[in-house]
Design a protein around this motif. Structure first.
Motif, mmCIF file in Angstrom:
data_model
loop_
_atom_site.group_PDB
_atom_site.id
_atom_site.type_symbol
_atom_site.label_atom_id
_atom_site.label_comp_id
_atom_site.label_asym_id
_atom_site.label_seq_id
_atom_site.Cartn_x
_atom_site.Cartn_y
_atom_site.Cartn_z
ATOM 1 N N LEU A 110 13.330 6.490 -5.497
ATOM 2 C CA LEU A 110 12.031 7.110 -5.765
ATOM 3 C C LEU A 110 11.721 7.127 -7.264
ATOM 4 O O LEU A 110 10.577 6.873 -7.676
ATOM 5 N N ALA A 111 12.729 7.449 -8.081
ATOM 6 C CA ALA A 111 12.503 7.476 -9.524
ATOM 7 C C ALA A 111 12.182 6.075 -10.042
ATOM 8 O O ALA A 111 11.306 5.901 -10.902
ATOM 9 N N GLY A 112 12.880 5.072 -9.516
ATOM 10 C CA GLY A 112 12.595 3.695 -9.923
ATOM 11 C C GLY A 112 11.158 3.307 -9.604
ATOM 12 O O GLY A 112 10.452 2.734 -10.448
ATOM 13 N N PHE A 113 10.721 3.636 -8.397
ATOM 14 C CA PHE A 113 9.331 3.339 -8.052
ATOM 15 C C PHE A 113 8.366 4.167 -8.905
ATOM 16 O O PHE A 113 7.266 3.696 -9.233
ATOM 17 N N GLY A 114 8.773 5.379 -9.284
ATOM 18 C CA GLY A 114 7.925 6.202 -10.147
ATOM 19 C C GLY A 114 7.656 5.521 -11.477
ATOM 20 O O GLY A 114 6.528 5.579 -11.997
ATOM 21 N N PHE A 115 8.659 4.861 -12.040
ATOM 22 C CA PHE A 115 8.458 4.109 -13.284
ATOM 23 C C PHE A 115 7.466 2.968 -13.073
ATOM 24 O O PHE A 115 6.598 2.722 -13.917
ATOM 25 N N ILE A 116 7.622 2.260 -11.958
ATOM 26 C CA ILE A 116 6.711 1.157 -11.670
ATOM 27 C C ILE A 116 5.280 1.670 -11.516
ATOM 28 O O ILE A 116 4.326 1.067 -12.032
ATOM 29 N N TRP A 117 5.131 2.794 -10.830
ATOM 30 C CA TRP A 117 3.793 3.367 -10.639
ATOM 31 C C TRP A 117 3.186 3.790 -11.969
ATOM 32 O O TRP A 117 2.015 3.523 -12.239
ATOM 33 N N LEU A 118 3.993 4.464 -12.792
ATOM 34 C CA LEU A 118 3.483 4.945 -14.079
ATOM 35 C C LEU A 118 3.049 3.781 -14.962
ATOM 36 O O LEU A 118 1.952 3.803 -15.534
ATOM 37 N N PRO A 122 0.839 -1.203 0.000
ATOM 38 C CA PRO A 122 0.000 0.000 0.000
ATOM 39 C C PRO A 122 0.873 1.252 0.000
ATOM 40 O O PRO A 122 2.033 1.226 0.436
ATOM 41 N N VAL A 123 0.308 2.357 -0.462
ATOM 42 C CA VAL A 123 1.070 3.598 -0.631
ATOM 43 C C VAL A 123 1.742 4.037 0.665
ATOM 44 O O VAL A 123 2.881 4.523 0.657
ATOM 45 N N ALA A 124 1.074 3.856 1.793
ATOM 46 C CA ALA A 124 1.614 4.318 3.072
ATOM 47 C C ALA A 124 2.930 3.637 3.437
ATOM 48 O O ALA A 124 3.738 4.190 4.204
ATOM 49 N N TRP A 125 3.177 2.446 2.892
ATOM 50 C CA TRP A 125 4.386 1.694 3.219
ATOM 51 C C TRP A 125 5.518 1.923 2.220
ATOM 52 O O TRP A 125 6.655 1.521 2.473
ATOM 53 N N VAL A 126 5.239 2.558 1.115
ATOM 54 C CA VAL A 126 6.231 2.658 0.046
ATOM 55 C C VAL A 126 7.456 3.441 0.481
ATOM 56 O O VAL A 126 8.600 2.972 0.355
#
Length: 261
Positions: free
Chosen positions: A117-125, A82-86
């Motif tokens: 953070l950028a790596g997770f941003g790619f996953i989110w996108l 969940p977002v709160a744990w990211v």
């Protein structure tokens, strides 16, 4: 062809061959999405943290490898949470690294957080159900044309250097060519997706951010006295050398998304 001209283009063949492999693998992962894409992003993030530690603490190779593995796993784990744990999960390896490294702590913290953070941003996108695939294609296209246009314009046109003290190879001609190429990509996607001129402006902003990421990594390498972050990719250096621009664009995208949705 003169010797100087040959030297100028000496890295072109290995650079192109490596690019073909990266485009093929990356394109397949973007198309498939899901765990395949997430795992590839996590692997790249772990590799970049490993490279970062090798630059900042070369006397501790074992720690660099361990932290790289943990960082990659943290990015992959965050994609399921969940977002709160990211943020806590992504920050955990950075905190560990901060406690282990004795010098250049501020450089490690800033660059490591940027990577995670950028790596997770790619996953989110990519994970967005309706726009993920096209969004990734657009972002990657902007960064790639920025790099390619800058490379060839800089080699062919040359001219004044952009920031010689930090990145001696970059020229104003190459930098400007990257902006123009990104604007063209933005215009193409705007027509395709029936978007307005804002997409062109955002594409140029992402292009500038990708160049800023490249300059930031160049400044770090210059400070640490290294030519490349590693030699993993023939003709390109390391993962950080190849994807610093992508990280910069991802950071800009996250900022724009956070403030303007």
């Amino acid at each position: 062809m003169s010797g100087a001209a040959k030297d100028r283009w000496a890295d072109l063949l290995p650079r192109l061959l490596s690019a073909v492999v990266m485009v093929g693998l990356g394109g397949w992962a973007v198309w498939v999405g899901g765990i395949v894409f997430d795992a590839l992003i996590a692997l790249c993030c772990g590799g970049m943290i490993w490279e970062l530690m090798r630059m900042l603490a070369p006397q501790r190779p074992a720690m660099a490898l361990q932290l790289g593995v943990v960082s990659g796993l943290a990015v992959l784990l965050a994609s399921f949470l969940p977002v709160a744990w990211v943020l806590p999960v992504l920050a955990a390896p950075v905190t560990v690294g901060f406690g282990q490294i004795r010098e250049n702590r501020q450089h490690f913290t800033g660059f490591a957080l940027w990577v995670m953070l950028a790596g997770f941003g790619f996953i989110w996108l990519r994970g967005q159900p309706d726009t993920g695939l096209l969004g990734m294609l657009w972002l990657v296209s902007v960064v790639v044309v920025t790099d390619v246009a800058g490379y060839f314009a800089g080699k062919i046109i040359g001219g004044p250097k952009f920031w010689p003290r930090v990145s001696p190879k970059k020229t104003w001609s190459g930098t400007s060519a990257g902006w123009l190429a990104s604007a063209a990509v933005g215009a193409g996607f705007a027509v395709w997706l029936d978007k307005g001129a804002g997409m062109v402006v955002l594409s140029v902003l992402l292009s500038m951010a990708s160049q800023a990421g490249d300059v930031a990594e160049s400044a770090l390498k210059r400070k640490m006295g290294v030519k490349d972050s590693s030699n993993l990719i023939p003709g390109h250096g390391g993962l950080f050398d190849r994807f610093d621009g992508m990280l910069g664009a991802a950071a800009m995208f996250l900022v724009v998304t956070a403030f303007w949705g």
